[in-house]
Every structure is written in structure tokens, then in C-alpha cells.
Design a protein around this motif. Structure first.
Motif, short mmCIF file in Angstrom:
data_model
loop_
_atom_site.label_atom_id
_atom_site.label_comp_id
_atom_site.label_asym_id
_atom_site.label_seq_id
_atom_site.Cartn_x
_atom_site.Cartn_y
_atom_site.Cartn_z
N PHE A 127 -15.44 85.85 -49.61
CA PHE A 127 -16.49 85.13 -49.69
C PHE A 127 -16.75 84.69 -50.94
CE2 PHE A 127 -17.14 87.76 -45.74
CZ PHE A 127 -17.42 86.87 -44.82
N ALA A 128 -17.28 83.50 -51.42
CA ALA A 128 -17.69 83.32 -52.48
C ALA A 128 -19.18 82.82 -52.87
CB ALA A 128 -16.56 82.17 -53.22
N ILE A 129 -19.70 83.20 -53.83
CA ILE A 129 -20.85 82.76 -54.50
C ILE A 129 -20.72 81.90 -55.69
CG2 ILE A 129 -23.17 83.52 -55.12
CD1 ILE A 129 -22.84 85.98 -53.32
N TYR A 130 -21.04 80.74 -55.85
CA TYR A 130 -20.72 79.97 -57.20
C TYR A 130 -22.09 79.18 -57.33
CZ TYR A 130 -20.13 76.06 -54.16
OH TYR A 130 -20.39 74.89 -53.23
N SER A 131 -22.10 78.56 -58.57
CA SER A 131 -22.91 77.69 -59.20
C SER A 131 -22.23 76.46 -59.94
CB SER A 131 -24.09 78.20 -60.03
OG SER A 131 -24.61 77.30 -60.46
N ARG A 132 -22.84 75.32 -59.34
CA ARG A 132 -22.20 73.94 -59.94
C ARG A 132 -22.86 73.83 -61.57
NH1 ARG A 132 -20.54 69.77 -55.90
NH2 ARG A 132 -20.96 70.70 -53.99
N ASN A 133 -23.49 74.63 -61.74
CA ASN A 133 -24.14 74.82 -63.20
C ASN A 133 -23.73 75.77 -63.94
OD1 ASN A 133 -26.67 73.49 -61.41
ND2 ASN A 133 -26.45 72.41 -63.06
N ASP A 134 -22.67 76.26 -63.68
CA ASP A 134 -22.17 77.55 -64.07
C ASP A 134 -21.86 77.42 -65.58
OD1 ASP A 134 -19.61 79.43 -65.22
OD2 ASP A 134 -19.99 80.00 -63.06
N GLY A 135 -21.06 76.42 -66.30
CA GLY A 135 -21.03 76.25 -67.43
C GLY A 135 -20.03 76.80 -68.20
N VAL A 136 -19.49 77.91 -67.70
CA VAL A 136 -18.48 78.82 -68.24
C VAL A 136 -17.03 78.40 -67.55
CG1 VAL A 136 -17.62 81.07 -68.82
CG2 VAL A 136 -19.96 80.49 -69.07
N VAL A 137 -17.04 78.39 -66.21
CA VAL A 137 -15.78 78.08 -65.22
C VAL A 137 -16.16 76.99 -64.40
CG1 VAL A 137 -14.90 80.32 -65.53
CG2 VAL A 137 -16.38 79.91 -63.79
N ILE A 151 -32.06 85.55 -57.97
CA ILE A 151 -32.55 86.14 -56.91
C ILE A 151 -31.88 85.40 -55.72
CG2 ILE A 151 -34.62 84.50 -56.54
CD1 ILE A 151 -34.48 88.10 -55.39
N ALA A 152 -31.32 84.17 -55.79
CA ALA A 152 -30.61 83.33 -54.73
C ALA A 152 -29.21 84.07 -54.62
CB ALA A 152 -30.58 82.04 -55.16
N SER A 153 -28.65 84.70 -55.97
CA SER A 153 -27.23 85.33 -55.73
C SER A 153 -27.39 86.61 -54.80
CB SER A 153 -26.65 85.67 -57.12
OG SER A 153 -26.48 84.48 -57.95
N TYR A 154 -28.43 87.45 -54.87
CA TYR A 154 -28.73 88.43 -54.15
C TYR A 154 -29.32 88.29 -52.62
CZ TYR A 154 -28.31 91.27 -58.42
OH TYR A 154 -27.79 91.78 -59.73
N ARG A 155 -29.67 87.35 -52.42
CA ARG A 155 -29.72 86.70 -51.14
C ARG A 155 -28.46 86.17 -50.72
NH1 ARG A 155 -34.67 83.60 -53.18
NH2 ARG A 155 -36.50 84.98 -52.52
N ALA A 156 -27.79 85.58 -51.44
CA ALA A 156 -26.30 85.39 -50.79
C ALA A 156 -25.58 86.39 -50.45
CB ALA A 156 -25.63 84.26 -51.75
N LEU A 157 -25.72 87.53 -51.18
CA LEU A 157 -25.03 88.93 -51.02
C LEU A 157 -25.58 89.30 -50.02
CD1 LEU A 157 -24.52 90.22 -54.77
CD2 LEU A 157 -22.65 89.72 -53.26
N ALA A 158 -26.82 89.65 -49.77
CA ALA A 158 -27.37 90.41 -48.64
C ALA A 158 -26.95 89.62 -47.23
CB ALA A 158 -28.88 90.34 -48.87
N LYS A 159 -26.85 88.34 -47.48
CA LYS A 159 -26.42 87.57 -46.29
C LYS A 159 -25.01 88.04 -45.99
CE LYS A 159 -25.31 83.02 -44.39
NZ LYS A 159 -25.41 81.73 -44.70
#
Length: 168
Positions: free
Chosen positions: A116-126, A154-162
Motif C-alpha cells: 500500500f502507498a500513502i502519498y501527497s501531490r504536494n510532496d515537493g521533494v519527490v 493526522i490524515a497520514s495516520y488515519r490512512a495508516l490505521a485504515k
């Protein structure tokens, strides 16, 4: 920073020890390079891995990063010391490296381990595209988070919990 291939080998041994001691498969979660290391460990010994969750990890294109990040990586290779840059070769972090770590990113073997992957379109680094699994159902996008922010959002942690609660 050490050679990722050597780091992955060391971590793979630790994961095998955990599996041996607990008798359970191990869940690997990694942010950025940590997610790439998790995938490399999974490719070394998929039988002991329950699932892999990457967070802002450019596993699909290891050299797609902000130009300043690549310059820092190059600087680490030049400034080899006791703690920083040890064991790094000129080819480390490039598509020219032939180590097992890089090859597991460039041409990953097909393994029967949920990823599974968690990502952001606003990453700015990769580039976010390099951080997403091919199957959109395996991805969760976190809105508005920067690369480092993914580790604290917090959204990352919600995604991890899911993903941790999901039966695999």
C-alpha cells in the motif's frame, strides 16, 4: 547515510529475527527512503512480511526527486566520513547502480505481499506519481501534506490505521 543496499541487508536480518522470535509475519511501514528499504526487505524475504506500507516513498522512480535533494545526495557521496556518506559509491542513488536494493526498485520481482502507498501531490521533494502503487485501490492520497509533513499529518495516520486494520 550508508549504502541503502547494506542498510536493507542489515534491516532484513532484524526483520527475520523478529519473525523468528514472534512466529508472526512482520508489517513494514516506511517514510521516504524508509519505504524503499521496506520494499527491498520484502523482496529479499517475502515469506516473513505481512504487508508493506510506504509513505511518500519514490519506489517507482528512484531518481525522481527535487534537484536539490539529488545535489545533497551527491554531496554525501563526496563527503564520505564516519557517520555520513560511508560506503556510498558514485553510482548510489542513480539508475546506474547495480546493487540488489536499486534493482529491486527498478525491476521489482512479483511477490505475493500486499503493498500500500500513502502519498501527497504536494510532496515537493519527490514526484507523487513515483510514490503510488499501480493499482489505485492500493493508494491513499493525503491532501496538502509536504514530504516531511506526511510523517506528521493526522490524515497520514488515519490512512495508516485504515491499512493496518485491513484484513490481508
Amino acid at each position: 547515510t550508508a549504502c541503502p543496499d547494506q542498510t536493507a541487508s542489515t534491516l532484513a536480518q532484524q526483520v527475520e529475527t523478529i519473525h523468528r522470535k514472534t512466529g508472526k509475519k512482520v508489517i513494514l511501514i516506511g517514510h521516504s527512503l524508509g519505504g524503499m528499504l521496506a520494499k527491498a526487505i520484502m523482496h529479499k524475504n517475502p515469506d516473513v512480511i505481512d504487508r508493506v506500507i510506504t509513505v511518500g516513498s519514490p519506489f517507482r522512480d528512484i531518481v525522481e526527486a527535487h534537484p536539490l535533494v539529488l545535489k545533497i545526495w551527491d554531496y554525501l557521496k563526496i563527503g564520505k566520513g564516519d557517520l555520513v556518506g560511508r560506503n556510498l559509491k558514485a553510482s548510489c542513488g542513480t539508475g546506474y547502480c547495480v546493487c540488489e536494493f536499486t534493482q529491486s526498485m527498478i525491476s521489482p520481482a512479483v511477490v505475493d505481499v500486499p503493498q500500500f502507498a500513502i502519498y501527497s501531490r504536494n510532496d515537493g521533494v519527490v514526484g507523487w506519481q513515483s510514490c503510488a502503487e499501480k493499482d489505485p485501490a492500493q493508494n491513499i492520497e493525503v491532501n496538502g501534506a509536504s514530504h516531511m509533513g506526511l510523517a506528521f499529518n493526522i490524515a497520514s495516520y488515519r490512512a495508516l490505521a485504515k491499512r493496518l486494520a485491513q484484513k490481508v
